[in-house]
Scaffold this motif. Sequence first.
Motif, PDB file in Angstrom:
ATOM      1  N   ASP A  56       9.787 -34.861 -12.508  1.00  0.00           N
ATOM      2  CA  ASP A  56       9.735 -33.713 -11.601  1.00  0.00           C
ATOM      3  C   ASP A  56      10.938 -32.775 -11.805  1.00  0.00           C
ATOM      4  O   ASP A  56      11.702 -32.518 -10.867  1.00  0.00           O
ATOM      5  CB  ASP A  56       9.676 -34.191 -10.148  1.00  0.00           C
ATOM      6  CG  ASP A  56       9.345 -33.059  -9.184  1.00  0.00           C
ATOM      7  OD1 ASP A  56       8.784 -32.047  -9.635  1.00  0.00           O
ATOM      8  OD2 ASP A  56       9.660 -33.187  -7.987  1.00  0.00           O
ATOM      9  N   ILE A  58      13.158 -29.457 -12.184  1.00  0.00           N
ATOM     10  CA  ILE A  58      13.156 -28.090 -11.657  1.00  0.00           C
ATOM     11  C   ILE A  58      14.381 -27.369 -12.207  1.00  0.00           C
ATOM     12  O   ILE A  58      15.496 -27.894 -12.140  1.00  0.00           O
ATOM     13  CB  ILE A  58      13.186 -28.080 -10.122  1.00  0.00           C
ATOM     14  CG1 ILE A  58      11.920 -28.750  -9.558  1.00  0.00           C
ATOM     15  CG2 ILE A  58      13.294 -26.656  -9.583  1.00  0.00           C
ATOM     16  CD1 ILE A  58      11.924 -28.876  -8.055  1.00  0.00           C
ATOM     17  N   CYS A  60      17.564 -25.140 -12.565  1.00  0.00           N
ATOM     18  CA  CYS A  60      18.628 -24.670 -11.676  1.00  0.00           C
ATOM     19  C   CYS A  60      18.863 -23.188 -11.945  1.00  0.00           C
ATOM     20  O   CYS A  60      19.231 -22.807 -13.064  1.00  0.00           O
ATOM     21  CB  CYS A  60      19.920 -25.451 -11.923  1.00  0.00           C
ATOM     22  SG  CYS A  60      19.744 -27.236 -11.752  1.00  0.00           S
ATOM     23  N   CYS A  72      17.328 -29.919 -12.652  1.00  0.00           N
ATOM     24  CA  CYS A  72      17.529 -30.988 -11.681  1.00  0.00           C
ATOM     25  C   CYS A  72      16.346 -31.950 -11.728  1.00  0.00           C
ATOM     26  O   CYS A  72      15.187 -31.521 -11.700  1.00  0.00           O
ATOM     27  CB  CYS A  72      17.675 -30.391 -10.283  1.00  0.00           C
ATOM     28  SG  CYS A  72      17.847 -31.628  -8.973  1.00  0.00           S
ATOM     29  N   LEU A  73      16.630 -33.256 -11.804  1.00  0.00           N
ATOM     30  CA  LEU A  73      15.592 -34.287 -11.805  1.00  0.00           C
ATOM     31  C   LEU A  73      15.491 -34.864 -10.398  1.00  0.00           C
ATOM     32  O   LEU A  73      16.451 -35.440  -9.887  1.00  0.00           O
ATOM     33  CB  LEU A  73      15.930 -35.385 -12.809  1.00  0.00           C
ATOM     34  CG  LEU A  73      16.280 -34.921 -14.234  1.00  0.00           C
ATOM     35  CD1 LEU A  73      16.460 -36.118 -15.150  1.00  0.00           C
ATOM     36  CD2 LEU A  73      15.214 -33.983 -14.786  1.00  0.00           C
ATOM     37  N   ASN A  74      14.317 -34.749  -9.803  1.00  0.00           N
ATOM     38  CA  ASN A  74      14.154 -35.091  -8.391  1.00  0.00           C
ATOM     39  C   ASN A  74      13.536 -36.463  -8.135  1.00  0.00           C
ATOM     40  O   ASN A  74      13.468 -36.897  -6.990  1.00  0.00           O
ATOM     41  CB  ASN A  74      13.278 -34.029  -7.707  1.00  0.00           C
ATOM     42  CG  ASN A  74      13.977 -32.679  -7.647  1.00  0.00           C
ATOM     43  OD1 ASN A  74      15.033 -32.545  -7.047  1.00  0.00           O
ATOM     44  ND2 ASN A  74      13.397 -31.681  -8.292  1.00  0.00           N
ATOM     45  N   LYS A  75      13.054 -37.134  -9.167  1.00  0.00           N
ATOM     46  CA  LYS A  75      12.339 -38.392  -8.978  1.00  0.00           C
ATOM     47  C   LYS A  75      13.241 -39.617  -9.136  1.00  0.00           C
ATOM     48  O   LYS A  75      12.768 -40.703  -9.453  1.00  0.00           O
ATOM     49  CB  LYS A  75      11.173 -38.490  -9.967  1.00  0.00           C
ATOM     50  CG  LYS A  75      10.047 -37.506  -9.685  1.00  0.00           C
ATOM     51  CD  LYS A  75       9.318 -37.832  -8.389  1.00  0.00           C
ATOM     52  CE  LYS A  75       8.135 -36.911  -8.166  1.00  0.00           C
ATOM     53  NZ  LYS A  75       7.427 -37.213  -6.917  1.00  0.00           N
ATOM     54  N   LYS A  78      19.023 -40.793  -6.794  1.00  0.00           N
ATOM     55  CA  LYS A  78      19.942 -39.708  -6.480  1.00  0.00           C
ATOM     56  C   LYS A  78      19.697 -38.592  -7.483  1.00  0.00           C
ATOM     57  O   LYS A  78      19.480 -38.845  -8.664  1.00  0.00           O
ATOM     58  CB  LYS A  78      21.400 -40.187  -6.577  1.00  0.00           C
ATOM     59  CG  LYS A  78      22.423 -39.132  -6.193  1.00  0.00           C
ATOM     60  CD  LYS A  78      23.843 -39.693  -6.288  1.00  0.00           C
ATOM     61  CE  LYS A  78      24.876 -38.626  -5.936  1.00  0.00           C
ATOM     62  NZ  LYS A  78      26.259 -39.143  -6.055  1.00  0.00           N
ATOM     63  N   LYS A  79      19.704 -37.360  -7.010  1.00  0.00           N
ATOM     64  CA  LYS A  79      19.404 -36.241  -7.894  1.00  0.00           C
ATOM     65  C   LYS A  79      20.373 -36.193  -9.074  1.00  0.00           C
ATOM     66  O   LYS A  79      21.581 -36.326  -8.911  1.00  0.00           O
ATOM     67  CB  LYS A  79      19.469 -34.921  -7.135  1.00  0.00           C
ATOM     68  CG  LYS A  79      18.295 -34.691  -6.195  1.00  0.00           C
ATOM     69  CD  LYS A  79      18.362 -33.316  -5.560  1.00  0.00           C
ATOM     70  CE  LYS A  79      17.166 -33.080  -4.651  1.00  0.00           C
ATOM     71  NZ  LYS A  79      17.219 -31.729  -4.040  1.00  0.00           N
ATOM     72  N   HIS A  81      21.502 -33.862 -12.420  1.00  0.00           N
ATOM     73  CA  HIS A  81      21.442 -32.538 -13.032  1.00  0.00           C
ATOM     74  C   HIS A  81      21.799 -32.653 -14.519  1.00  0.00           C
ATOM     75  O   HIS A  81      22.807 -33.268 -14.866  1.00  0.00           O
ATOM     76  CB  HIS A  81      22.392 -31.562 -12.340  1.00  0.00           C
ATOM     77  CG  HIS A  81      22.016 -31.262 -10.918  1.00  0.00           C
ATOM     78  ND1 HIS A  81      22.240 -32.154  -9.895  1.00  0.00           N
ATOM     79  CD2 HIS A  81      21.425 -30.171 -10.359  1.00  0.00           C
ATOM     80  CE1 HIS A  81      21.803 -31.630  -8.750  1.00  0.00           C
ATOM     81  NE2 HIS A  81      21.305 -30.432  -9.013  1.00  0.00           N
ATOM     82  N   LYS A 110      28.119 -32.563  -7.832  1.00  0.00           N
ATOM     83  CA  LYS A 110      26.800 -33.044  -8.250  1.00  0.00           C
ATOM     84  C   LYS A 110      26.968 -34.156  -9.274  1.00  0.00           C
ATOM     85  O   LYS A 110      28.004 -34.237  -9.955  1.00  0.00           O
ATOM     86  CB  LYS A 110      25.980 -31.908  -8.877  1.00  0.00           C
ATOM     87  CG  LYS A 110      25.692 -30.740  -7.959  1.00  0.00           C
ATOM     88  CD  LYS A 110      25.053 -29.608  -8.724  1.00  0.00           C
ATOM     89  CE  LYS A 110      24.870 -28.378  -7.839  1.00  0.00           C
ATOM     90  NZ  LYS A 110      24.400 -27.207  -8.622  1.00  0.00           N
ATOM     91  N   ASN A 195      15.566 -45.688 -10.649  1.00  0.00           N
ATOM     92  CA  ASN A 195      14.348 -44.949 -10.347  1.00  0.00           C
ATOM     93  C   ASN A 195      13.443 -45.850  -9.512  1.00  0.00           C
ATOM     94  O   ASN A 195      12.553 -46.510 -10.038  1.00  0.00           O
ATOM     95  CB  ASN A 195      13.646 -44.529 -11.640  1.00  0.00           C
ATOM     96  CG  ASN A 195      12.417 -43.680 -11.369  1.00  0.00           C
ATOM     97  OD1 ASN A 195      12.140 -43.315 -10.244  1.00  0.00           O
ATOM     98  ND2 ASN A 195      11.674 -43.371 -12.418  1.00  0.00           N
TER      99      ASN A 195
END
Length: 335
Positions: A56, A58, A60, A72-75, A78-79, A81, A110, A195
């Motif tokens: 997932d 997105i 930046c 940014c990896l959302n899956k 913890k996020k 980058h 981050k 994960n």
Amino acid sequence: MVVEKPDIVGISETWIHTKTRDFEGEYELKGYRMFKKDRIDKEGGGVLLYIREHLDPIECKSDSNHEMLGVCLNKLDKKLHIYIVYRPPHQSTDKDDSLYSSLKTAIRNKMCILMGDFNCNIDWQARTANSEGQRLLDFANEEFLTQWVKKPTRGNNILDLVFSTEENIVTKLDVGEKLGKGDHNMIRFEIKVSNPRNQKSFKKLNFKRANFDRLRAEIRDINTSGNMNVEDIWQSHKASFMIAQSYCIPQTEVKANKTENPKWFTRNIEKAIKNRQKSYRLSKMQPNQENKRKHYLMCRQVNKMIRQAKLDYEDRIASTGSPRLTSLIRSYTVM
């Protein structure tokens, strides 16, 4: 990528220019989302990231004019980058200051991996450098970054670097063979992140089956009038749009680790690529002229096999009148 199937791939100095001569579709890979930033004012440069869809990713957003790109990896638990950078050689002090200022803003507070071609000669053991290298060292020290690459990546120089904001997040880093006809060596490494979702599949919008006429009608009927401020209007419009989207665009289930090999890819090519990697490792373990010559010949063989396989595939499509001919022509068309 077909053989090793990595989750993340970063490429600096791509030389891609989709606004002038290149068709973006020919660089897209199934199973990955592609993010790129081309150099605008002249030839060369550019950075690119391929990220597995199930992570997932997105992009930046950034107003920086530098050749830097973040995702940014959302899956993950913890996020995380991922940033990739290309710093041109002999860049001026003012541009360096601007680049490192942009990077500081991007990565601060981050969990980040920062990688790319920085074109700075630095002795990372002694942590000494010339003036342009010192600017990079100062940036790394001020942000408490760990630099992981210890072996040369181009000639005798360590130009391609991997930084992390966490001390123990990078493991199994290895400087490998050259990528294609490039003069820089590839860097492979693993990122230690948990994960917990460990998806076997995920859902994505199926735009091929979308009812866009109904979606347009639904959007036209969205009413955001009233005594609301700009933020309330946006939130109301967004909520209504997402409801309309769920009615009009169905979802399809995709296997998380599924990738599709190119149609021209064969087992013989896969075997040759693995043999090329073995010959490279042997040339590093036993760096004599014979082993170096064998690796050079294996590189030539792989390039020749890939080039011939692509030509054969194109001939098969053209001779049979396959429907794939249309998509093949489109991939070669400059938009």
